[in-house]
Design a protein around this motif. Sequence first.
Motif, PDB file in Angstrom:
ATOM      1  N   TYR A 731      31.060  29.500  27.627  1.00 12.84           N
ATOM      2  CA  TYR A 731      32.055  30.579  27.687  1.00 12.84           C
ATOM      3  C   TYR A 731      33.435  29.961  27.835  1.00 12.84           C
ATOM      4  O   TYR A 731      33.708  29.253  28.813  1.00 12.84           O
ATOM      5  N   ALA A 733      36.935  31.050  28.494  1.00  7.11           N
ATOM      6  CA  ALA A 733      37.706  32.208  28.924  1.00  7.11           C
ATOM      7  C   ALA A 733      39.099  32.226  28.310  1.00  7.11           C
ATOM      8  O   ALA A 733      39.613  33.281  27.937  1.00  7.11           O
ATOM      9  N   TYR A 751      27.278  39.633  29.391  1.00  9.47           N
ATOM     10  CA  TYR A 751      28.518  39.228  30.040  1.00  9.47           C
ATOM     11  C   TYR A 751      28.593  39.974  31.373  1.00  9.47           C
ATOM     12  O   TYR A 751      28.403  41.203  31.415  1.00  9.47           O
ATOM     13  N   SER A 753      30.782  40.108  35.379  1.00 11.84           N
ATOM     14  CA  SER A 753      31.742  39.574  36.349  1.00 11.84           C
ATOM     15  C   SER A 753      31.445  40.197  37.709  1.00 11.84           C
ATOM     16  O   SER A 753      30.953  41.332  37.792  1.00 11.84           O
ATOM     17  N   PRO A 784      36.820  40.887  32.879  1.00  8.54           N
ATOM     18  CA  PRO A 784      36.541  40.196  34.150  1.00  8.54           C
ATOM     19  C   PRO A 784      37.517  40.574  35.253  1.00  8.54           C
ATOM     20  O   PRO A 784      37.145  40.608  36.435  1.00  8.54           O
ATOM     21  N   THR A 789      33.631  35.622  40.109  1.00  6.76           N
ATOM     22  CA  THR A 789      32.558  34.922  39.402  1.00  6.76           C
ATOM     23  C   THR A 789      32.321  35.603  38.064  1.00  6.76           C
ATOM     24  O   THR A 789      32.306  36.841  37.990  1.00  6.76           O
ATOM     25  N   VAL A 790      32.165  34.772  37.021  1.00  6.50           N
ATOM     26  CA  VAL A 790      31.824  35.297  35.692  1.00  6.50           C
ATOM     27  C   VAL A 790      30.566  34.602  35.224  1.00  6.50           C
ATOM     28  O   VAL A 790      30.454  33.361  35.315  1.00  6.50           O
ATOM     29  N   THR A 808      28.206  29.711  34.121  1.00  4.73           N
ATOM     30  CA  THR A 808      28.843  30.312  35.288  1.00  4.73           C
ATOM     31  C   THR A 808      30.225  29.719  35.503  1.00  4.73           C
ATOM     32  O   THR A 808      30.401  28.500  35.418  1.00  4.73           O
TER      33      THR A 808
END
Length: 809
Positions: A731, A733, A751, A753, A784, A789-790, A808
């Motif tokens: 991922y 971002a 997905y 968050s 998010p 945390t994502v 993560t």
Amino acid sequence: MKKFLATMLSFAMLLGAGLMQVSALGSNEGYPYLFETFETEESLNGFNKPDASRATVSIAKGGANGSGGSLQVHQKNKGFFDVTYACEGLAPVKGQKIHMSAWVKLNSEILDQFNNKNCNVFSFIFHGTGIVTNAGNRTDVTVGEAYSGTGWKQYDITNVLVKDQWVKVEKDIEWEDAMSIGSGASIGSIQLKTVSLRVTGEAGIQALADPDATVLDYQIDDFIFEYPDSDRMGVNTGTAGTYVVNDDYDTSSVTGELDGRSDDCSLGYRQVLSPVVTDDKGTHGKNFADTTFSNVYLKMGHLYKVSGWFRYDGIEGDEGLYGDTAKIRQIIYAGKRDPEDKNSFTSGYPSVYPAVIPKGQWTKVEYYYYYEYQAYDNNNFHVGFRICPEKAEEGTYATDDPAGAGTFGFDKLQVFDLGVIGNGDMEISGDGLKVFKNTGEVTQTFPGWTANNATAEVSTDTASGEGQSMKMTSTGNYGDMKTSATFEQGKLYRISFKAKTEGLEENAEVPISLIFDRYTNKDPGTTEVYKVPNFEYMVGPETFDNAKTEWTISNDWKEFSGWYKVNFPRIEGKEDASIANLVPRRPMLYFRVNKSTNPEGTVLYLDDLKVEEMGNSNLMDDLKNGLDADVADISATGAAVPGSEISLSYTYVPKYSEEENKAATVIKAYSVLPGGEIRNYGTFAPDQAFTVPSCAAGQDITFEIIPISTAGLIGNRATFTVGAATDYIVYDAAAGKVTAGCSGASATILYASYNGGQLTSFAVTDAVFEEGKFEETVPAEFSPGEGDTVKVMMWKDLTNCTPICAYTR
């Protein structure tokens, strides 16, 4: 369904792992190696901090060959700016091979030149302290007096930088143990302090093509300073070595035109027209053609590989004085020796004649050359090549002035130093040439070795079962094969080799002795200050240290090794004499079998002879070193999935009784890309885990273990590869993208968050994989926000309890 997703997403938080920063060697001054990948902010701690008015530095996302990061420099000043590393622990010895490389990308357009100096240049620069002898540069120090000074040595790589493109710059050097301090003076006995990286020389922002621009923008990645494995600790065997002459004349101006080129790759050559003069002898040619390389040092006892293309197109108006061939002559222009040195020679021009070439065509000449000139120490030599036409009387060649102007061609001249011992692995065979005193001779079978009452033949009987060895057979008393080994006072050496004999009874063993012979039979005069024996056992009945070391040899291959400390006493009255460290008079090594004189019929098989300099050691305890330590039984836990951890375990196998210093041992991580380039990920310690970066997705990851002993010496490196993961997800971002790989044809991507453990946003998409890969933009509905945390997870189907893989942040 939403409840099920929320339950699965909450459970998936337990699968996350925090990223561990990868350490860099740039900050480890005690390690004889620099390796910086600029993957994390930690890399900024390894070098000097610039004044903000001169430059700002940061870690940029992305680097050479798709690596995770690089060093970005915004230079603001006129003049130079250096990225400088402290490197006092590197401590190269004279003659040591050093390899330096880095990747560079220009983000600014630059001029070709500024103030008549090249702007397209990348430089590796050393600074250090050492000893200089005053030659009149300073008035506060007596001429001839030694004092401490600070100097530099700079290596430029020009015309390679390209805007918006990563370019690899690299340099291989042989450490000279000398630096400039300005005003024509230089220092020796160097203590290396720093190594610096510089872009655009001393121009700085004055190199910018845009006169209104105020920032020179460039990036650097994967800076490496290392001692190549083939020459670890100054060892030089086989084909590893250094060019002392390497000129292809591709950029040379040509004074005339010869038909064709030396080969299809040649862009130019050197043509020499011997001049015509008029004197009391009338009008005639003056000298035959030479091409000379000044200030080239051919070292006593070294083996060289020499090659070049030559051409002879005749002498104008020779009136039948010359034939249709010419002989190549390699010449050394030698300075005079100290007349008090009774074993040296005061005349110059020792020569060898490697080949005869036909008239009117380019001919390639290649040969091995063993420099066995007998002298107290290495003097300043010039190396030249001359083409000597054949005289009318067939088989004789001219050495005096020619009758008229001659036309001669030279191209791709190379002199490659194979070092001491240059042919210890016995893989170079066939006739070679050598020079001793002023005489050129043929050395038979093994270049770099000299036969005395013995013959040598190539044998395929080797300890490893591969390659070849030397089989020596005595043809008379004191039969042996000698090779050079130049020792220096105060240095510690390790000598190793493999050997066997034949004709003994089963399981029988007899002694084998190693002998040091200086081959001198004259009064040394006033030049010698050490009590150096002319002949002495290094291992055998009487050794230098009287330790009576004994080795035994049998019909089977055995490996031998021992230590030798050069510590000869001074001659009375010369305790304070200032002298060179080189032990004088053609030092030679050879062997004796069974405490005998090697009478006729004695057989010795020999292979892999090495003489390794261990540095300036004062304690015999330092013999417990890790130079030949190995790494075995390597295994890994973990997979090459971005965000996951891989840990290595291995066994340290010492050659002797030394121990590993795990705090110094380092493991490199990298991938070899399809085109052969390296994507470096950084280094870590044996007790750390390596966190797979996102740029390693879909790549095999190779780990190179560099073991270090408690004495601080490098062992034999070993590698272990963890295969690329089939299932992974990454991922990004910042770019708002997801990249994934999967063994199946399709999967579901989730997905999610979280903030304080509570699910704040999620989205679901379906992924279809082409050739196992998938990439998509993050769905617009996924926000998010302020989530701490994502998680991005890939599932085969949502009835499974665990995802295939997860990322993560």
